[in-house]
Design an enzyme around this catalytic site. Structure first.
Site, PDB file in Angstrom:
ATOM      1  N   CYS A  13     -56.763  38.018 -70.999  1.00  0.00           N
ATOM      2  CA  CYS A  13     -57.123  37.745 -72.390  1.00  0.00           C
ATOM      3  C   CYS A  13     -58.479  37.057 -72.435  1.00  0.00           C
ATOM      4  CB  CYS A  13     -56.067  36.879 -73.071  1.00  0.00           C
ATOM      5  SG  CYS A  13     -55.995  35.184 -72.443  1.00  0.00           S
ATOM      6  N   CYS A  16     -58.921  33.808 -70.601  1.00  0.00           N
ATOM      7  CA  CYS A  16     -59.219  33.955 -69.166  1.00  0.00           C
ATOM      8  C   CYS A  16     -60.730  34.080 -68.964  1.00  0.00           C
ATOM      9  CB  CYS A  16     -58.527  35.193 -68.593  1.00  0.00           C
ATOM     10  SG  CYS A  16     -56.735  35.167 -68.687  1.00  0.00           S
ATOM     11  N   ASP A 435     -96.814  52.815 -83.327  1.00  0.00           N
ATOM     12  CA  ASP A 435     -98.106  53.143 -82.730  1.00  0.00           C
ATOM     13  C   ASP A 435     -98.404  54.600 -83.083  1.00  0.00           C
ATOM     14  OD1 ASP A 435    -100.362  53.041 -80.933  1.00  0.00           O
ATOM     15  OD2 ASP A 435     -99.139  54.203 -79.536  1.00  0.00           O
ATOM     16  N   ASP A 637     -95.872  53.267 -76.729  1.00  0.00           N
ATOM     17  CA  ASP A 637     -95.707  53.952 -75.447  1.00  0.00           C
ATOM     18  C   ASP A 637     -96.726  53.556 -74.383  1.00  0.00           C
ATOM     19  OD1 ASP A 637     -97.935  55.185 -76.633  1.00  0.00           O
ATOM     20  OD2 ASP A 637     -97.587  57.025 -75.496  1.00  0.00           O
ATOM     21  N   ASP A 641     -99.577  48.598 -75.796  1.00  0.00           N
ATOM     22  CA  ASP A 641     -98.515  48.263 -76.744  1.00  0.00           C
ATOM     23  C   ASP A 641     -97.577  47.184 -76.209  1.00  0.00           C
ATOM     24  OD1 ASP A 641     -99.314  50.236 -78.614  1.00  0.00           O
ATOM     25  OD2 ASP A 641     -98.311  51.781 -77.434  1.00  0.00           O
TER      26      ASP A 641
END
Length: 753
Positions: A13, A16, A435, A637, A641
């Site tokens: 549970c 635990c 971008d 990309d 950036d």
């Protein structure tokens, strides 16, 4: 600091999980720790000078649980084989116990019907409700079928904690022990005017129902990792390697970097590499989500686990084993599934005090009803009901199961989410910053216009092209690649440049044949004090057409300009329109000149544009948008950036971009398609909605269930909740939460408009 992930065993549970997390956090040198109950996994950041994975595992063992480090080298085998086999073995054991418990429960319930109804039932033999027979039948169910509850409760007690197993052990143990007295000393009860009733059937049925619930929960939780298993199932088992001039089929594990591998039509590509002979079309849908086969030729990269469609080719292996693209995807998904979302904190706080609070409520229930009614039987029924119906498991599973399914679903759609926090935060995004080059556009610009000051006289055009391409060949920028490709198409042999320097956001420069060549923006030329009037008219015309214009200066004098066009990706317009209809503000952020940026912005429907922004200014622009009180996502990309991706609340890197950009991001879009941004945000919204449903069900279940079990309805309606019904409710609460989380497997991205 170093990181380690551990597979946990023995947790039943959320309490635990809290115990394990506390044990890990207490180790000197542990910086961060997150224990995911749903994934049965711990993610730990630690100082290797002070501790190590073995010490962490020992600390977990010390509090009654077990842990095994997840090794990168065994990435596929560990999860696919060991974990699956362990889960299947556990399920087989549960099935046996449920069958035994179910048969004995049926016998005991039938035998107890006369006691329940208060009258004899003709078709039920007297011997079936003999207390001694019921004791004999109940004992193996309690202490064999339900032995894990008592063992785990004892472990928890030794470490001064309490878990769901504690509640079950106390509840069923109380019913069993109470029944033992009227079985052995029935006369004592009758002399006191008390019924000599036994409740063996309640203890047995409760154990059986909870085991059944655990079995169903295990099977459902196994389905939450379906995406991982699908990914791992993609890997080829063998590879056809050319060694010593011969074709040899070898296991995938024996392929080494540098091997030349032959792939025929219809075969899976075994590892990552680059084509050195031949060409083909490759189906990359399984890995990238891209449904259209991709044309591959000499020099192109191929990804392991994708499928060769048409031609045969040879490629040289560049990444094998844990370094392959597929292995990295699996690792990222596993890390995300094992991470903990901020929304889970409330559930963690509740489960921290939940079990002790329930035990206190159970004791109070017994005392109150015994004092009010003077009826030990009624007090026992309500007490056992409270102990059994209380279930922290549903709370503990509410968030991680949804995260596991959500991140797995993301991987199926070509979206890699680095952590649960990123997945949760994405649903709050209000502004999406895009971008331009390589994100909105193809990122593969081509030279459309080349104009020199002196025209083609004396071969000036080719000479200037030679100088420009020789400098640009050292740059990673897409515009530089366009210049080099154009030069090569014109038959120019590109040379080496000396003293190359890239000026961020402005251009590049270098020396070729002792001449200083500078290539960059109009603004940079002005900053350098270089006169641009000779080509100003041509510059205005090209920019009006929406083309990117770069200036070429030799020895500080303008000699030419190039007009470069970069086509918009086919999906960009529909993706941006969908984002806007989802209520998001879409912004373009680019280092390109304003006129070109605005032309592209009009084409795709973006109204707010930040142009001519240098890389260091991109992060400042994102920060400015954040200061408006909005959650900002940045999509890019390139290397330039990376600062903006890191600054944004959620950074999304186009998977076709640079490693630096991907490393700085929170979410990676493998396909390089803007539709991935739409899918990521829609998936985040669907996942958070699912989590909130789970948490609502879990909280309502306990808020309503515990008072009803305690007998709050008895004074008004004269109705008490049977411990058996309480056990059934408890068993299926967790199953309902996991089942609701599994609905996320039906998620499909939507394009609006």
């Amino acid at each position: 600091m170093e990181n380690t992930n551990l597979k946990l065993r023995g947790m039943s549970c959320a309490s635990c999980a809290n115990t394990v997390e506390d044990a890990i956090r207490s180790i000197p040198g542990v910086n961060e720790c997150s224990v995911n109950f749903g994934a049965e996994q711990a993610s730990v950041t630690y100082d290797p000078r002070k501790t190590n994975p073995e010490a962490i595992s020992n600390a977990i063992d010390a509090v009654g649980y077990s842990a095994q480090p997840i090794q990168d080298d065994d990435l596929f085998a560990t999860d696919d084989d060991t974990q699956q086999q362990a889960r299947q073995a556990e399920n087989r054991a549960l099935v046996r116990k449920v069958w035994v418990g179910g048969i004995i429960s049926t016998i005991l319930v039938i035998g107890s019907l006369p006691m329940m109804t208060g009258s004899s039932i003709p078709f039920i033999p007297v011997w079936m409700h003999n207390p001694w027979l019921q004791l004999v039948l109940a004992t193996p169910v309690l202490f064999w079928c339900g032995n894990s509850f008592f063992i785990n409760a004892w472990k928890a007690l030794k470490h001064h904690t309490a878990t769901m197993d504690t509640l079950v052990a106390i509840g069923t143990g109380a019913a069993y022990l109470y029944s033992l007295f009227p079985t052995i000393l029935p006369g004592f009860f009758t002399e006191q005017g008390l019924p000599a009733d036994v409740y063996y059937e309640a203890a047995v049925v409760i154990i059986t129902l909870i085991l059944l619930g655990r079995l169903l929960e295990n099977r459902a939780k196994g389905q939450t990792s379906e995406a991982i298993r699908k990914l791992m199932g993609l890997q080829a088992k063998t590879a056809r390697v050319i060694r010593d001039g011969k074709e040899v089929d070898i296991p995938i594990t024996q392929v080494i970097e540098g091997d030349v591998i032959l792939v025929r039509p219809g075969e899976k590509i075994p590892v990552d590499g680059n084509i050195i002979d031949g060409s083909s079309t490759i189906d990359e849908a399984m890995v990238t989500g891209e449904s259209v086969p991709v044309k591959k030729q000499l020099g192109d990269e191929v990804i392991g686990a994708t499928i060769n469609k048409t031609g045969s080719f040879k490629f040289r292996a560049t990444r094998v084993g844990k370094d392959t693209f597929l292995a990295q995807i699996v690792k990222l998904v596993q890390q995300a599934q094992g991470s903990k979302a901020p929304i889970q904190r409330l559930a963690d706080q509740v489960t921290g005090w939940f079990v002790p609070a329930v035990i206190a409520i159970a004791i109070a229930t017994f005392v109150i009803w015994y004092n009010i009614m003077g009826n030990v039987t009624m007090a026992l029924i309500t007490t056992v009901g409270v102990l059994i119906i209380a279930c922290p498991c549903a709370l503990g599973l509410a968030t991680p199961t949804s995260i596991m399914v959500g991140t797995g679903k993301g991987a199926e759609n070509g979206i890699l989410i680095k952590g649960a926090e990123s997945l949760e935060l994405a649903h709050k995004i209000k502004t999406v910053v895009l971008d331009k080059t390589g994100t909105i556009t193809q990122g593969k610009p081509t030279v459309t216009d080349f104009i020199t000051v002196n025209g083609t006289a004396n071969g000036n055009e080719l000479n200037l092209l030679d100088l420009a391409a020789s400098v640009e060949r050292n740059s990673e920028h897409p515009l530089a690649e366009a210049v080099v490709n154009y030069a090569q198409s014109q038959g120019v042999e590109v040379r080496d440049a000396q003293e190359f320097e890239a000026v961020a956001g402005s251009g590049v420069q270098g020396h070729v044949s002792n001449q200083l060549v500078q290539i960059g923006t109009h603004r940079w030329m002005n900053e350098l004090g270089i006169d641009t009037s000779a080509l100003q008219e041509h510059w205005d015309r090209l920019e009006y057409l929406g083309k990117t214009v770069i200036w070429i200066a030799v020895n500080s004098k303008v000699q030419g300009i190039m007009g470069i066009a970069d086509a918009v990706k086919p999906s960009s317009v529909s993706a941006i329109r969908t984002l806007q209809k989802m209520g998001l503000s879409v912004v373009m952020l680019t280092g390109d000149n304003r006129r070109t940026a605005e032309v592209i912005a009009r084409e795709v429907g973006i109204k707010r544009v930040f142009a001519e922004v240098r890389p260091d200014q991109k992060a400042e622009t994102v920060e400015k948008l954040q200061s408006e009180g909005k959650i900002v996502a940045m999509v890019g990309d390139g290397i330039n950036d990376a600062p903006a991706l890191a600054q944004a609340d959620v950074g999304m890197a186009i998977g076709t971009g640079t490693d630096v950009a991907i490393a700085a991001s929170d979410i990676t879009l493998i396909t390089g398609d803007l539709q991935g941004v739409v899918t990521a945000i829609q998936l985040s919204r669907a996942t958070i909605r699912n989590i909130r449903q789970n948490l609502f069900f879990a909280f309502i279940y306990n808020v309503a269930g515990i008072p009803i079990a305690a007998g709050i309805l008895f004074p008004v309606f004269g109705w008490l909740l049977s411990p058996i019904i309480a056990g059934a409710a408890m068993a299926f609460s967790s199953v309902s939460v996991v089942t609701n989380a599994l609905r996320l497997r039906n998620f499909r991205p939507k394009t609006i408009g």
